[in-house]
Design an enzyme around this catalytic site. Structure first.
Site, short mmCIF file in Angstrom:
data_model
loop_
_atom_site.label_atom_id
_atom_site.label_comp_id
_atom_site.label_asym_id
_atom_site.label_seq_id
_atom_site.Cartn_x
_atom_site.Cartn_y
_atom_site.Cartn_z
N CYS A 1 69.83 42.90 -33.03
CA CYS A 1 70.34 44.02 -33.83
C CYS A 1 70.77 45.15 -32.88
CB CYS A 1 69.27 44.46 -34.83
SG CYS A 1 69.78 45.76 -35.97
N ASP B 1 76.35 38.63 -42.84
CA ASP B 1 75.82 39.90 -42.34
C ASP B 1 76.69 41.03 -42.88
OD1 ASP B 1 75.02 42.14 -40.88
OD2 ASP B 1 74.60 40.97 -39.07
N HIS C 1 72.06 39.22 -41.81
CA HIS C 1 71.61 39.94 -40.63
C HIS C 1 70.13 39.63 -40.40
CE1 HIS C 1 71.93 43.12 -37.64
NE2 HIS C 1 70.77 43.59 -38.06
#
Length: 275
Positions: free
Chosen positions: A155, A212, A244
């Site tokens: 991330c 995502d 995600h």
């Protein structure tokens, strides 16, 4: 935060134990990697303005190990990131995760994503690059082989993986997990992965989710197109239907099959590129 306050904060900063408050409730699928056959611990890494806390793990036996920098999500170096370090150590690496938000605040005690984002938005890329440089220097004194250096991140750390691979010519390879690729240029974040893609020399493997919502597939294609104009021989894998954070086994976003496949691809990629 002035330099004196930074030094005072860094001198007393410690790592989180357990999972970050904002990451709860924790999924039943959470992976727990034991420390059998490993040395693990916390470190205080010297930087220009104080000591940076970090978590590390390496095999008990052996004289020198390839280094993997493990770059945190926005939740900081909490239990999941520490577990990833142990997973790498089980594979024969010295894995180390520095707490890169420490000057701006302790995100592990915050209960909401919005509170965490306020902290993370204050972290300058230049500070992160310098801290990762310091981490490599420290690891090289702890049986780490800086000639076999890799980086991976998740991330927020996925974005940093691309940037650090462009920043440090010693990096042999990297794996960026669903890191943001585009963005506005600001004083704290002057460049984004798409801006360095054409000049990138280091082969980076991008691991992204097809569903995502925070990273549109159009930006992934934009990154692929920029990479084609360079010489890094980087690649991006998109897992169709994956959201995600599909590797984050402690969260509802976890997708076991995709996570396991991506983890195997990372291992093969690292070996192919000498780490």
């Amino acid at each position: 935060m002035n330099n004196l306050t930074r030094r005072q904060f860094l001198a007393t900063a410690t790592l989180a134990t357990g999972f970050a408050l904002a990451a709860r409730p924790i999924s039943a699928a959470v992976i727990k990697t034991d420390s059998k056959g490993l040395e693990t611990g916390t470190a205080q890494i010297p930087t220009a303005d104080g000591l940076l806390p970090a978590y590390w793990a390496r095999p008990t036996s052996g004289q020198v190990f390839p280094i993997v920098l493990v770059v945190q999500e926005i939740f900081g170096v909490h239990e999941h990131i520490q577990d990833v370090c142990r997973r790498f150590a089980k594979l024969g690496y010295l894995a180390i995760a520095p707490e890169l938000f420490v000057r701006q605040g302790d995100v592990s005690k915050l209960e909401s994503i919005d509170e965490i984002r306020k902290i993370v938005s204050k972290v300058p890329d230049a500070q992160v690059m310098a801290d990762l440089d310091a981490t490599v220097a420290w690891a090289s004194t702890q049986k780490g082989d800086r000639d076999r250096l890799a980086i991976t991140g998740f991330c927020w750390g996925g974005r940093i993986t691309w940037l650090y691979a462009a920043h440090n010519p010693q990096v042999k390879t990297g794996a960026a997990w669903y890191g943001r690729l585009v963005g506005n240029s600001t004083e704290l974040t002057p460049k984004h992965p798409v801006d360095v893609a054409a000049e990138l020399k280091v082969p980076v493997l991008g691991l992204y989710g097809g569903e995502d919502t925070g990273i549109p597939l159009g930006t992934v294609q934009q990154m692929r197109d920029r990479l084609k104009t360079g010489s890094s021989k980087s690649a991006i894998i998109v897992y169709e239907g994956a959201p995600h954070a599909f590797f984050a086994d402690y969260r509802p976003s976890y997708r076991q099959g995709d996570a396991q496949d991506a983890w195997q691809r990372l291992q093969t990629w690292f070996k192919q590129h000498g780490v």
